[in-house]
Structures are given as structure tokens and as C-alpha cells.
Design a protein around this motif. Structure first.
Motif, PDB file in Angstrom:
ATOM      1  N   LEU A   1       5.792   3.505 -10.141  1.00 50.20           N
ATOM      2  CA  LEU A   1       4.511   3.899  -9.551  1.00 50.20           C
ATOM      3  C   LEU A   1       4.357   3.221  -8.198  1.00 50.20           C
ATOM      4  N   MET A   2       3.946   3.995  -7.229  1.00 53.60           N
ATOM      5  CA  MET A   2       3.685   3.477  -5.892  1.00 53.60           C
ATOM      6  C   MET A   2       2.169   3.513  -5.681  1.00 53.60           C
ATOM      7  N   ASP A   3       1.738   3.495  -4.448  1.00 52.06           N
ATOM      8  CA  ASP A   3       0.308   3.505  -4.133  1.00 52.06           C
ATOM      9  C   ASP A   3      -0.365   4.811  -4.513  1.00 52.06           C
ATOM     10  N   ARG A   4      -1.652   4.714  -4.787  1.00 48.90           N
ATOM     11  CA  ARG A   4      -2.491   5.911  -5.013  1.00 48.90           C
ATOM     12  C   ARG A   4      -3.529   5.936  -3.908  1.00 48.90           C
ATOM     13  N   ASP A   5      -3.685   7.101  -3.290  1.00 50.33           N
ATOM     14  CA  ASP A   5      -4.730   7.280  -2.258  1.00 50.33           C
ATOM     15  C   ASP A   5      -6.007   7.709  -2.902  1.00 50.33           C
TER      16      ASP A   5
END
Length: 89
Positions: free
Chosen positions: A85-89
Motif C-alpha cells: 500500500l502506498m499513499d491515499r489521496d
């Protein structure tokens, strides 16, 4: 071709969510797993759209209110394939 502007105040049929209410989730997959990911996501019709970037980076776009469903989907899928999982905007 000339474009015309609609005078109707109603949203077009099938219109569901303004772009301002869309969220993005970035994940990283092994390149060999992208086709499998696509196949599974398509089974959840309308959950999210996706775009593949370089090196296995995937961006998911979804309506703001479906964040929990995206989390559940990714958690279940992580049992089958490695997902970062990376960043969520």
C-alpha cells in the motif's frame, strides 16, 4: 466538429460522482501479478477504476464513500498476492 454546451441542469444518465469527490489509492504489485489483479478487480464491477504506471505501481480511483470497500478488497486480495500500500489521496 463543434462542441455544444448543455442547458440541462440534470446530471447525465450514469453520472454518479463528481471528480472532486473521488479518492485515489496507490499500490505496488509485482508486474507478473497485474493481469491477475485486473481480472479480480473487474469482478467487482464499479468498485474502482485503475491505471498502471511504471514498475508495478497501480492507482485506483474510487468515490470517497467507497474507501472501506477498497480497504476490504485489498486486504482480501493480499491473502493471494503481495501488495504494497502506498499513499491515499
Amino acid at each position: 466538429m463543434k462542441l455544444s454546451q448543455s442547458t440541462s441542469k440534470k446530471a447525465p444518465k450514469g453520472f454518479r460522482c463528481p471528480m472532486s469527490q473521488m479518492k485515489s489509492q496507490y499500490i505496488r504489485l509485482e508486474k507478473s501479478q497485474i493481469a491477475y489483479f485486473r481480472f479480480i478487480l473487474e469482478g467487482y464491477e464499479g468498485l474502482s477504476t485503475w491505471h498502471s504506471h511504471d514498475d508495478g505501481l497501480i492507482s485506483l480511483s474510487f468515490p470517497e464513500g467507497r474507501g472501506g470497500e477498497i480497504d476490504d478488497f485489498l486486504e482480501a486480495l493480499a491473502m493471494d498476492i503481495p501488495i504494497t500500500l502506498m499513499d491515499r489521496d
